[in-house]
Write an enzyme that holds these catalytic residues in place. Sequence first.
Site, PDB file in Angstrom:
ATOM      1  N   LYS A 151      95.431 113.761  62.441  1.00 32.11           N
ATOM      2  CA  LYS A 151      96.157 114.463  63.508  1.00 32.11           C
ATOM      3  C   LYS A 151      95.264 114.625  64.735  1.00 32.11           C
ATOM      4  O   LYS A 151      95.695 114.406  65.867  1.00 32.11           O
ATOM      5  CB  LYS A 151      96.648 115.829  63.003  1.00 32.11           C
ATOM      6  CG  LYS A 151      97.840 115.693  62.064  1.00 32.11           C
ATOM      7  CD  LYS A 151      98.190 116.969  61.316  1.00 32.11           C
ATOM      8  CE  LYS A 151      99.297 116.668  60.298  1.00 32.11           C
ATOM      9  NZ  LYS A 151      99.608 117.783  59.412  1.00 32.11           N
TER      10      LYS A 151
ATOM     11  N   ASP B   7     105.537 122.460  63.886  1.00 34.14           N
ATOM     12  CA  ASP B   7     105.970 121.892  62.608  1.00 34.14           C
ATOM     13  C   ASP B   7     107.438 122.242  62.324  1.00 34.14           C
ATOM     14  O   ASP B   7     108.071 121.633  61.468  1.00 34.14           O
ATOM     15  CB  ASP B   7     105.116 122.452  61.453  1.00 34.14           C
ATOM     16  CG  ASP B   7     104.087 121.435  60.943  1.00 34.14           C
ATOM     17  OD1 ASP B   7     104.242 120.239  61.257  1.00 34.14           O
ATOM     18  OD2 ASP B   7     103.148 121.848  60.239  1.00 34.14           O
TER      19      ASP B   7
ATOM     20  N   GLN C 168      98.022 123.693  58.044  1.00 34.61           N
ATOM     21  CA  GLN C 168      98.101 122.589  57.080  1.00 34.61           C
ATOM     22  C   GLN C 168      98.425 123.149  55.692  1.00 34.61           C
ATOM     23  O   GLN C 168      97.708 124.015  55.181  1.00 34.61           O
ATOM     24  CB  GLN C 168      96.762 121.830  57.064  1.00 34.61           C
ATOM     25  CG  GLN C 168      96.768 120.584  56.220  1.00 34.61           C
ATOM     26  CD  GLN C 168      97.716 119.509  56.768  1.00 34.61           C
ATOM     27  OE1 GLN C 168      97.730 119.229  57.958  1.00 34.61           O
ATOM     28  NE2 GLN C 168      98.500 118.911  55.895  1.00 34.61           N
TER      29      GLN C 168
END
Length: 285
Positions: free
Chosen positions: A53, A120, A97
């Site tokens: 990322k 997200d 994460q």
Amino acid sequence: MGAHIIDGKKIAELVRAEWKARADKLIQLGTQPGLAVIIVGDNAASGIYVRNKVKACNEIGIYSEVHAFPANAQQNEVLDCIQALNENSHIHGILVQLPLPSHFENNRVITSIAVSKDVDGFHLYNVGALVTGNTIFSPCTPYGVMVMLERNHIPIAGQHAVVVGRSNIVGKPMAFMLLEQGATVTICTSKTRDLLQFTKNADILVVATGKPRMITADMVKPGAVVIDVGINRLNDGKLCGDVDYQSVKDIAGYITPVPGGVGPMTITMLLCNTILAAERAQSGG
Ligand code: NDP
């Protein structure tokens, strides 16, 4: 005739080029999009995802920073970090994460992220927004699937879409995004009786189970669009999807390979969401 292979890498490159132009424009206006990634513990796969990322951010012109906590970190330390990032005007997107260590409450952590920075799309508010058709940020993996369908001019309205898997990050949002576009949607799970009876009737079949090659040619309608979200590492180190690609590609109309299908789209859509968040911040929205 074999299926048309949907090239996720190629679509991801095109989408990134389009969004890089938007990031460049923002930078000219004095706003560099910024993403903060929080990682807790030393899960090897998570470490790789985070590095990928960061690399992708660098390539497209997004500023990124990683906040790494040890596995025994307290939830409050992470919540304090998120609070500071919520107030940091250089950071437009915040991502935690997953998975978090078992002593963390996932929802407590995710819902501490400002809704406007939840790139997200996992915040409960954003989930509700998606379900009611008022999407703020689309979750990256199903968003990537929708873009793949769109770029291949695959019609969705009126089609029977079958989603195999009901996870919060893939299956459920995928189903709602297809529903929003007018598909008739069936969701199958590990509890579904006679899975074949459903998959065989799918015009669009999206599989996200984590079960290597579980969808075989006899389970697919000839000409169907088959999207394989699964990423499984086999004993020989090779990757494979949840679809038996070799047999299904001869019967499907469209198919995504693994690797090189949905995978490259997921990070791409994270970049898009971060740039979108920065555009909204820049315009005061
Ligand atoms: P989860 O394990 O959270 O969910 C799997 C789902 O599949 C569950 O809902 C489960 O049902 C269902 N399932 C399992 N076995 C069967 C079966 N035999 N028949 C029907 N349904 C079944 O996985 P994720 O959604 O997180 O991920 C799924 C796959 O996608 C994994 O391979 C993962 O690595 C991959 N992935 C890929 C991404 C990408 O970028 N390409 C991003 C995210 C994930 P039940 O709920 O009843 O247990």
